[in-house]
Design an enzyme around this catalytic site. Structure first.
Site, PDB file in Angstrom:
ATOM      1  CB  THR A 116     -10.431 -10.670   5.435  1.00  0.00           C
ATOM      2  OG1 THR A 116     -11.556  -9.780   5.353  1.00  0.00           O
ATOM      3  CG2 THR A 116      -9.597 -10.330   6.655  1.00  0.00           C
ATOM      4  CD  GLU A 166      -4.363  -2.089   3.142  1.00  0.00           C
ATOM      5  OE1 GLU A 166      -5.588  -1.954   3.238  1.00  0.00           O
ATOM      6  OE2 GLU A 166      -3.596  -1.138   2.862  1.00  0.00           O
ATOM      7  CG  ASP A 208      -2.106   0.921   1.088  1.00  0.00           C
ATOM      8  OD1 ASP A 208      -2.447   1.286  -0.052  1.00  0.00           O
ATOM      9  OD2 ASP A 208      -2.691   1.296   2.116  1.00  0.00           O
TER      10      ASP A 208
END
Length: 446
Positions: free
Chosen positions: A64, A61, A55
């Site tokens: 989910t 990063e 990121d």
């Protein structure tokens, strides 16, 4: 309505090699070499339905997969921690093969030692009919006071604050995520059928290593959303808790969880009382384990006995650890060793694991489920469809591109044998399969 939930976690990263501390871009480049080698990119959608990427600010990063239940989400988020830690181990081995000895440190927190902040973003599927501005206005008192339940805590110049993000948030609503740093991002990016869905993108929360705090963060918010996202419109009773100055209240709660807050109608209530009112309103819409946990924590705070929930609430667990460490060594409140322990509390593979293993803090997920979630997506959301496509395209050895709602395979022979691109849209996050996807999977299998 049925929802999917998701969490995006930005990790703090530092690395040393050759006796010197690496810059953030250098550390990130080394960490992501195995990802680039496997995916030819620093942005990779994975077979478990999640997304791993680099990121802004050189932060690793992990997002989910789409999850239908809080249990799925907790397991998926924990799998992300394991995945990132294992990436560091792979990157260390790869660097060693290339003649560089490197040591990575990864932190699931929100502020580095220089005061830079990075986020933990929550995502909730809501209906297109929800008018986001008025809804967030009603949601704000809950989000401002929610840090009681799920703040991760931080010592700042000898003063303990219950939230890491609170000092870095400046607005209720904004389309920006870095300069304005609002409680909720208003950018209309549903990552789904825009005629049916919106995405509530919450930026207000801390990252959590204590799983009950992570459960309270998402579980209570999902319950309050049931009061807002209704066919008949938001529950008007929520308007009774509007704050006179949400920004000031956010910072006030971070410094003193029991301080009286000024409401827009002139009343004064503490953050604990505001949360209790939301629990009373949302109780019927709250999953029973979450409702019980919510009540236990608020009962302890109402009794001004937070130590009763030191195994449940992250900031309480952390404050107790720092207090005991400082008392044993007779350290001043601003001693550097306390700052070091404050940071180490959030380190993947660090001392927090000992607290969890000893039972000093509770764990809600099972290791076997976390291990499974590293390879398998939730079977009842769009994540399963995306995973099936990735497996089929890789098995066929064809180039492909994927994002949250688009799957494209390049060079697949058409009916006349000519290579062409084929794209399937996955516009329903609640759908694990579609007829279009099944047809593409059949073509890939052929």
């Amino acid at each position: 309505m049925e929802r999917v939930l998701g969490v995006e976690t930005e990790y703090g990263l530092s690395a040393r090699a050759g006796g010197r501390r690496l810059s953030a871009p250098e550390a990130a480049e080394l960490l992501f070499r195995p990802v680039v080698a496997e995916h030819r990119s620093t942005n990779a959608f994975l077979g478990n339905g999640g997304r791993l990427y680099l990121d802004v600010g050189s932060h690793p990063e992990y997002a989910t997969p789409e999850c239908r239940s809080l249990r799925q989400l907790l397991v998926s988020e924990r799998a992300g921690d394991v995945l990132v830690a294992r990436l560091a181990a792979r990157a260390t081995a790869l660097a060693a093969e290339q003649g560089t000895q490197v040591r990575f440190r990864l932190f699931k927190n929100n502020v580095d030692s220089f005061g830079n902040s990075y986020g933990c973003h929550e995502n909730y599927l809501v209906s297109r009919a929800l008018d986001l501005g008025p809804a967030v206005d009603l949601l704000t008192p809950f989000l401002v006071t929610r840090q009681l339940l799920c703040g991760s805590g931080r010592r700042v110049r000898g003063e303990f604050r219950i939230s890491q993000r609170a000092d870095h948030l400046h607005a209720q609503l904004s389309a920006l995520t870095t300069r304005a740093r609002p409680l909720v991002n208003t950018r209309d990016e549903p990552l789904a059928d825009p005629s049916r869905f919106r995405r509530l993108h919450v930026l207000a929360g801390d990252s959590n290593v204590v799983e009950p705090s992570a459960a309270l963060k998402v579980g209570t918010t999902a319950a309050v959303l049931e009061l807002l996202d209704r066919p008949e419109g938001p529950d008007p009773r929520l308007a009774a808790f509007r704050l006179a100055d949400p920004g000031a209240a956010l910072h006030q709660v971070a410094r003193d969880p029991w301080a009286p807050l000024d409401l827009a109608d002139g009343r004064r209530l503490s953050a604990v009382e505001v949360q209790r009112a939301h629990l009373d309103l949302a109780g019927d819409a709250t999953e029973p384990p979450v409702a019980q946990l919510w009540a236990e924590v608020l009962d302890a705070f109402l009794a001004r006995d937070p130590e009763r929930v030191a195994d449940t609430v992250e900031w309480v667990a952390k404050r107790r650890l720092l207090q005991e460490f400082g008392d044993r060594r007779r350290l001043a409140a601003d001693h550097p060793r306390l700052a070091q322990l404050d940071l180490a509390f959030h380190e993947l593979g660090g001392p927090f694991g000992l607290l969890e293993a000893s039972g000093a803090v509770r764990r809600l997920t099972a290791p076997v489920d976390v291990e499974r979630a590293l390879a398998e997506p939730p079977g009842d959301t769009r994540a399963a469809a995306r995973s099936a496509f990735l497996e089929a395209a890789r098995r066929r050895g064809l180039r492909h591109t994927v994002d949250w709602q688009t799957c494209t395979v390049h060079g697949l022979p058409d009916a006349e044998g000519r290579p062409s691109d084929s794209t399937v849209l996955l516009t329903d996050p609640l759908a694990a399969r579609s007829r279009e996807l099944d047809d593409l999977l059949a073509a890939l299998a052929g």
